[in-house]
Enzyme design. Structure first.
Site, short mmCIF file in Angstrom:
data_model
loop_
_atom_site.label_atom_id
_atom_site.label_comp_id
_atom_site.label_asym_id
_atom_site.label_seq_id
_atom_site.Cartn_x
_atom_site.Cartn_y
_atom_site.Cartn_z
N LYS A 52 0.84 -1.21 0.00
CA LYS A 52 0.00 0.00 0.00
C LYS A 52 0.87 1.25 0.00
O LYS A 52 0.60 2.21 -0.72
CB LYS A 52 -0.96 -0.02 1.20
CG LYS A 52 -2.05 -1.08 1.06
CD LYS A 52 -2.89 -1.29 2.32
CE LYS A 52 -3.83 -2.48 2.11
NZ LYS A 52 -4.65 -2.79 3.30
N GLN A 96 -4.94 -1.70 9.48
CA GLN A 96 -4.78 -3.02 8.87
C GLN A 96 -5.34 -4.10 9.80
O GLN A 96 -5.01 -4.13 10.99
CB GLN A 96 -3.30 -3.28 8.55
CG GLN A 96 -3.03 -4.54 7.76
CD GLN A 96 -3.63 -4.53 6.35
OE1 GLN A 96 -3.73 -3.48 5.72
NE2 GLN A 96 -4.03 -5.69 5.86
N ASP A 119 -11.19 2.32 3.53
CA ASP A 119 -11.37 0.87 3.45
C ASP A 119 -12.84 0.51 3.22
O ASP A 119 -13.15 -0.63 2.87
CB ASP A 119 -10.92 0.21 4.77
CG ASP A 119 -9.59 -0.50 4.64
OD1 ASP A 119 -9.25 -0.92 3.53
OD2 ASP A 119 -8.90 -0.61 5.67
N1 GUN Z 1 -6.97 -7.22 6.01
C1 GUN Z 1 -7.28 -7.98 4.93
N2 GUN Z 1 -7.78 -7.19 3.95
C2 GUN Z 1 -7.80 -5.93 4.43
C3 GUN Z 1 -8.19 -4.68 3.87
O1 GUN Z 1 -8.68 -4.57 2.74
N3 GUN Z 1 -8.03 -3.60 4.69
C4 GUN Z 1 -7.53 -3.70 5.95
N4 GUN Z 1 -7.44 -2.58 6.65
N5 GUN Z 1 -7.16 -4.84 6.48
C5 GUN Z 1 -7.29 -5.95 5.73
#
Ligand code: GUN
Length: 292
Positions: A52, A96, A119
């Site tokens: 990211k 996350q 998100d």
């Molecule tokens: N863990 C697995 N997929 C995601 C996601 O798309 N965003 C976040 N913040 N955590 C995750």
């Protein structure tokens, strides 16, 4: 059979975003800024967050990574979220997942200002998505819809089977696939661990979206000739021939299933890169205040 190249589409979209950002800067606007909170040292989460941060660079965004050890208190995390909510330089941020067991993920998600929830996990965004209102779409479902759209996979009236009912993938992608839109307008069945006759249900599907986290679960005998297969699985399996000691494996038995289908996403290089790019798209929307 057409292989759906998520990596290429993601690279194209990141270039488009970078062009838009340069134009924003020329127009005297602020550079989009995404923050990420990472708790602990889970291997998968470390990799996702690193991807990211790298994608932010490729798009011309500013990024801030805030790290905590896995003994961080929920209170500290909530205070950090409150300060990001109030920080006018931050356009959007993510926490996350998964979080350590002593922290309530739901409390954390609901503490995020929904206007910065890139998100798309906050109940306001989830609710708006479900009734077809503008919102931040969660990244994996949005990435899947983008792939179906760019490859012109027929969805209208199609039978779509979603394997898995998670809040992050299964439920939202089922909702988007049934929505009266293009892509969408499918007849959706959601299967999960308690489903009876799962194989037979899959065999009727024109589209299978596999998001269970069980490597190789979808086998040849579960797939109709000409079906389109979207593989969301990314499980780490041991692989002594790799420097890392593992490789990523999808939920689909790719080698045997690929011969039968019209479209298929590889793992890696299918849905994964699109998930990251969807987060970048949401961050751009947040910086432009396009939704809120
Ligand atoms: N863990 C697995 N997929 C995601 C996601 O798309 N965003 C976040 N913040 N955590 C995750």
């Amino acid at each position: 059979m057409q292989l759906i190249d998520g990596k290429k589409i993601a690279d194209d979209i990141k270039k488009e975003i970078a062009c838009e950002v340069e134009q924003m800067i020329k127009d005297g606007k602020k550079r989009p800024h995404l923050a990420a909170i990472l708790v602990g040292h889970d291997g998968g989460s470390e990799t996702y967050v690193a991807h990211k941060v790298k994608a932010c660079e490729q798009c011309g965004f500013k990024s801030t990574l805030i790290r905590f050890e896995d003994d961080v208190t929920e209170e500290t995390l909530l205070e950090t979220i409150a300060s990001l909510n109030a920080d006018t330089d931050i356009d959007g941020f993510i926490v996350q997942l998964p979080l350590p067991r002593h922290i309530s993920e739901q409390r954390v998600i609901e503490a995020i200002d929904y206007r910065k929830d890139v998100d798309g996990f906050h109940p306001v965004n989830v609710g708006r998505m479900n009734i077809g209102l503008p919102c931040y779409l969660s990244a994996t479902p949005a990435g899947i819809m983008e792939l179906l759209s760019r490859y012109n996979v027929p969805t209208r009236g199609a039978r779509c089977v979603v394997l898995g009912r998670s809040n992050i993938v299964g439920k939202p992608v089922a909702s988007l696939m049934m929505q009266k839109s293009q892509p969408g307008d499918a007849t959706v069945t959601v299967c999960h661990s308690a489903t009876v006759g799962l194989k037979e249900i899959c065999r009727e599907a024109d589209i299978i979206i596999a998001a269970l986290g069980q490597p190789g679960f979808v086998t040849e005998d579960m797939v109709k000739d000409g079906a389109a297969i979207i593989d969301v699985g990314t499980t780490r399996v041991p692989d002594a021939s790799r420097k890392s000691g593992f490789r990523l494996r999808g939920d689909v038995d790719f080698d045997n299933v690929a011969q039968k289908c019209s479209f298929i996403t590889p793992v890696p290089g299918g849905v994964g890169p699109m998930t990251i790019v969807s987060l970048m798209k949401n961050t751009l929307l947040a910086a432009r205040h396009d939704i809120y």
